[in-house]
Write a protein that holds these residues in place. Structure first.
Motif, PDB file in Angstrom:
ATOM      1  N   TRP A  92      -9.793  -0.075  11.149  1.00 62.78           N
ATOM      2  CA  TRP A  92      -8.843  -0.651  10.203  1.00 62.78           C
ATOM      3  C   TRP A  92      -9.570  -1.654   9.314  1.00 62.78           C
ATOM      4  N   GLU A  93      -8.964  -1.951   8.188  1.00 64.26           N
ATOM      5  CA  GLU A  93      -9.568  -2.943   7.289  1.00 64.26           C
ATOM      6  C   GLU A  93      -8.476  -3.787   6.636  1.00 64.26           C
TER       7      GLU A  93
ATOM      8  N   LYS B 158     -13.539  -7.289   2.372  1.00 63.67           N
ATOM      9  CA  LYS B 158     -14.584  -8.038   3.077  1.00 63.67           C
ATOM     10  C   LYS B 158     -15.140  -9.160   2.205  1.00 63.67           C
ATOM     11  N   GLY B 159     -14.252  -9.783   1.436  1.00 61.87           N
ATOM     12  CA  GLY B 159     -14.641 -10.911   0.602  1.00 61.87           C
ATOM     13  C   GLY B 159     -15.254 -10.544  -0.735  1.00 61.87           C
TER      14      GLY B 159
ATOM     15  N   THR C 235      -2.152 -10.443   2.134  1.00 65.64           N
ATOM     16  CA  THR C 235      -3.037  -9.504   2.822  1.00 65.64           C
ATOM     17  C   THR C 235      -2.264  -8.259   3.243  1.00 65.64           C
ATOM     18  N   THR C 236      -2.983  -7.158   3.387  1.00 67.16           N
ATOM     19  CA  THR C 236      -2.427  -5.931   3.928  1.00 67.16           C
ATOM     20  C   THR C 236      -3.509  -5.247   4.749  1.00 67.16           C
ATOM     21  N   ILE C 237      -3.120  -4.633   5.861  1.00 67.75           N
ATOM     22  CA  ILE C 237      -4.071  -3.966   6.748  1.00 67.75           C
ATOM     23  C   ILE C 237      -3.886  -2.458   6.619  1.00 67.75           C
TER      24      ILE C 237
ATOM     25  N   GLN D 201       0.844  -1.196   0.000  1.00 68.23           N
ATOM     26  CA  GLN D 201       0.000   0.000   0.000  1.00 68.23           C
ATOM     27  C   GLN D 201       0.876   1.242   0.000  1.00 68.23           C
ATOM     28  N   GLU D 202       0.407   2.249  -0.699  1.00 67.66           N
ATOM     29  CA  GLU D 202       1.146   3.506  -0.796  1.00 67.66           C
ATOM     30  C   GLU D 202       0.157   4.658  -0.671  1.00 67.66           C
ATOM     31  N   LYS D 203       0.455   5.562   0.255  1.00 66.55           N
ATOM     32  CA  LYS D 203      -0.453   6.693   0.493  1.00 66.55           C
ATOM     33  C   LYS D 203       0.242   7.996   0.146  1.00 66.55           C
ATOM     34  N   LYS D 204      -0.125   8.561  -1.003  1.00 68.12           N
ATOM     35  CA  LYS D 204       0.468   9.823  -1.450  1.00 68.12           C
ATOM     36  C   LYS D 204      -0.370  11.025  -1.020  1.00 68.12           C
TER      37      LYS D 204
END
Length: 276
Positions: free
Chosen positions: A209-210, A173-174, A228-230, A145-148
């Motif tokens: 969180w997700e 969530k599937g 997976t990533t949270i 994940q990358e948050k710019k």
């Protein structure tokens, strides 16, 4: 009456020398990197083996002859399998069964296809076909994940060196993310690389969180894997956080900061004054 007797004798003799493939073993799925696989064609030639016994293996049709054995001669490897077969391998000690099977060394994905075994004599013939898929689960698979921007995060899932054609999905969530975009590429060797990206807004995350899941599958190989990533909404952009982390490391790496040198000099002078 004589014709009837001849007909009965012909049927009886044909059963005595009939060719019949009893069992054909070809692994349906083989993972790339497997040291060897054995393709076997177990047959019977009746009570009295007929003259002219020949065992042939074909790849993807009758024009793709890859292996031939005419007892008691040594087997021959032709075309696609040249240099890929263990010529010393024997499946049986029976003179008419010894080299009926093929032991393929280090099978590659290009050997995926239909294999046909044909056993024939001058009088009879039998054949069977089985398919084999050499698949590659890849040598690199990661989900980052990358948050710019403050309220947006980019999820990126990448996998390389895959075969056959993969399917990649990012799940929340599937449920697959509708905004996900997938880029598929194939190199000159027929291997696939796939990258799926998705942009998620903080407002779409309704909990503190997700967990997002990247699902990778090779449908034809019945293979699946996931990463997976949270994500925690509200965090600062990742590039800003990385700068804040590096600054103290740079200070620690400095051998003699100016402030530290001044403090040390003042302490020494004070110690000298106390002594005298």
């Amino acid at each position: 009456m004589n014709y009837s007797i001849h007909f009965v004798l012909l049927i009886v003799c044909s059963k005595c020398i009939a060719v019949n493939i009893k069992r054909m073993d070809v692994p349906a799925l083989v993972e790339l990197g497997t040291e060897s696989v054995i393709l076997d064609c177990d047959y019977s030639t009746g009570e009295t083996p007929g003259p002219g016994l020949v065992i042939k293996w074909f790849f993807n049709g009758s024009t793709g002859l890859v292996y031939q054995w005419i007892p008691p001669l040594r087997p021959q490897v032709i075309g696609l399998l040249k240099g890929k077969v263990d010529m010393s391998f024997k499946i049986s000690d029976e003179p008419l069964q010894a080299y009926r099977a093929i032991k393929i060394i280090n099978p590659g994905t290009h050997l995926s296809g239909n294999y046909t075994c044909v056993v024939s004599t001058f009088i009879a013939e039998d054949s069977q076909t089985r398919s084999m898929l050499v698949y590659s689960p890849g040598n690199s698979f990661h989900f980052d994940q990358e948050k710019k921007y403050v309220f947006l995060v980019t999820l990126k899932c990448v996998a390389e060196y895959l075969y056959p054609r993969p399917v990649m999905t990012i799940l929340s969530k599937g449920v697959p993310l509708e905004r996900a975009v997938t880029d598929m590429r194939m190199d000159s060797w027929g291997m696939y690389s796939v990258e799926t990206t998705a942009l998620v807004h903080d407002d779409d995350v309704t909990s503190p969180w997700e967990e997002f899941v990247c699902l990778l599958s090779l449908p034809l190989a019945n293979y699946t894997n996931n990463r997976t990533t949270i994500y925690y909404p509200g965090l600062m952009p990742t590039h800003s956080a990385s700068i804040e982390v590096k600054k103290p490391m740079e200070h620690q790496a400095s051998n003699s900061p100016p402030l530290a040198r001044c403090t040390l000099l003042f302490t020494l002078l004070l110690s000298i004054k106390i002594i005298f």
